[in-house]
Write a protein that holds these residues in place. Sequence first.
Motif, mmCIF file in Angstrom:
data_model
loop_
_atom_site.group_PDB
_atom_site.id
_atom_site.type_symbol
_atom_site.label_atom_id
_atom_site.label_comp_id
_atom_site.label_asym_id
_atom_site.label_seq_id
_atom_site.Cartn_x
_atom_site.Cartn_y
_atom_site.Cartn_z
ATOM 1 N N MET A 1 0.832 -1.174 0.000
ATOM 2 C CA MET A 1 0.000 0.000 0.000
ATOM 3 C C MET A 1 0.882 1.244 0.000
ATOM 4 S SD MET A 1 -3.297 0.118 2.510
ATOM 5 C CE MET A 1 -2.885 -1.350 3.403
ATOM 6 N N ALA A 2 0.689 2.097 -0.976
ATOM 7 C CA ALA A 2 1.449 3.344 -1.015
ATOM 8 C C ALA A 2 0.940 4.277 0.070
ATOM 9 C CB ALA A 2 1.289 3.991 -2.388
ATOM 10 N N ARG A 3 1.853 4.989 0.666
ATOM 11 C CA ARG A 3 1.477 5.913 1.731
ATOM 12 C C ARG A 3 1.805 7.316 1.293
ATOM 13 N NH1 ARG A 3 3.469 1.556 5.427
ATOM 14 N NH2 ARG A 3 1.549 0.581 6.023
ATOM 15 N N ASP A 4 0.889 8.225 1.539
ATOM 16 C CA ASP A 4 1.073 9.619 1.188
ATOM 17 C C ASP A 4 0.953 10.427 2.465
ATOM 18 O OD1 ASP A 4 0.962 12.210 0.279
ATOM 19 O OD2 ASP A 4 -0.519 11.823 -1.286
ATOM 20 N N GLU A 11 -9.190 10.687 4.041
ATOM 21 C CA GLU A 11 -8.751 10.032 2.803
ATOM 22 C C GLU A 11 -8.106 8.684 3.102
ATOM 23 O OE1 GLU A 11 -7.781 14.035 0.146
ATOM 24 O OE2 GLU A 11 -6.250 13.210 1.492
ATOM 25 N N ALA A 12 -7.292 8.626 4.143
ATOM 26 C CA ALA A 12 -6.650 7.368 4.517
ATOM 27 C C ALA A 12 -7.697 6.333 4.934
ATOM 28 C CB ALA A 12 -5.648 7.596 5.641
ATOM 29 N N PHE A 13 -8.680 6.771 5.708
ATOM 30 C CA PHE A 13 -9.748 5.874 6.141
ATOM 31 C C PHE A 13 -10.478 5.303 4.932
ATOM 32 C CE2 PHE A 13 -14.168 5.028 7.052
ATOM 33 C CZ PHE A 13 -14.076 4.176 8.132
ATOM 34 N N TRP A 14 -10.875 6.175 3.994
ATOM 35 C CA TRP A 14 -11.631 5.714 2.832
ATOM 36 C C TRP A 14 -10.797 4.830 1.920
ATOM 37 C CZ3 TRP A 14 -16.429 5.134 3.071
ATOM 38 C CH2 TRP A 14 -17.217 6.007 3.809
ATOM 39 N N ARG A 15 -9.494 5.080 1.840
ATOM 40 C CA ARG A 15 -8.632 4.221 1.034
ATOM 41 C C ARG A 15 -8.623 2.806 1.607
ATOM 42 N NH1 ARG A 15 -3.378 3.384 1.734
ATOM 43 N NH2 ARG A 15 -3.076 5.345 2.835
ATOM 44 N N VAL A 16 -8.502 2.690 2.922
ATOM 45 C CA VAL A 16 -8.515 1.371 3.556
ATOM 46 C C VAL A 16 -9.906 0.742 3.436
ATOM 47 C CG1 VAL A 16 -8.235 0.126 5.741
ATOM 48 C CG2 VAL A 16 -6.606 1.919 5.096
#
Length: 137
Positions: A1-4, A11-16
């Motif tokens: 998983m790429a991390r930004d 955004e992080a929550f929705w990506r997961v």
Amino acid sequence: MARDEDETLSEAFWRVARLLRHRSREAMAPWDVAPSHGRALAVLRRHGALRLSELSEHLRIAPRSTTEVVDILQARGLVERHPDPKDRRATFVELTPEGHRVGDAIEANRAAEAERIFGALSAGDREQLARILRTLH
């Protein structure tokens, strides 16, 4: 998983969440079970036989939509309906033996996919994440 590092918490929550949803669909694919049908199987696995109205409440969907989900699951031999002996107007829904088998297999696949995602976390981080998520809903 790429991390930004500039990614917001939301955004992080929705990506997961998208990743979990995608992996969940993949986990159900061998049984050709739609996500809404998988949710119904999971609720019935967890709670046993339920009235249609109770299943609707657990799924947080309209009774008409629950009837459609149950119709499809029944046509596939995964659930069966029984009259409520205390109220002839009400109907119970429960898993068939095949419904239990498919539900168990889907749950095992979903758990394996979740383990792949959350396996990067320590046990303490998992507990903390679970506590935080339960606090939010």
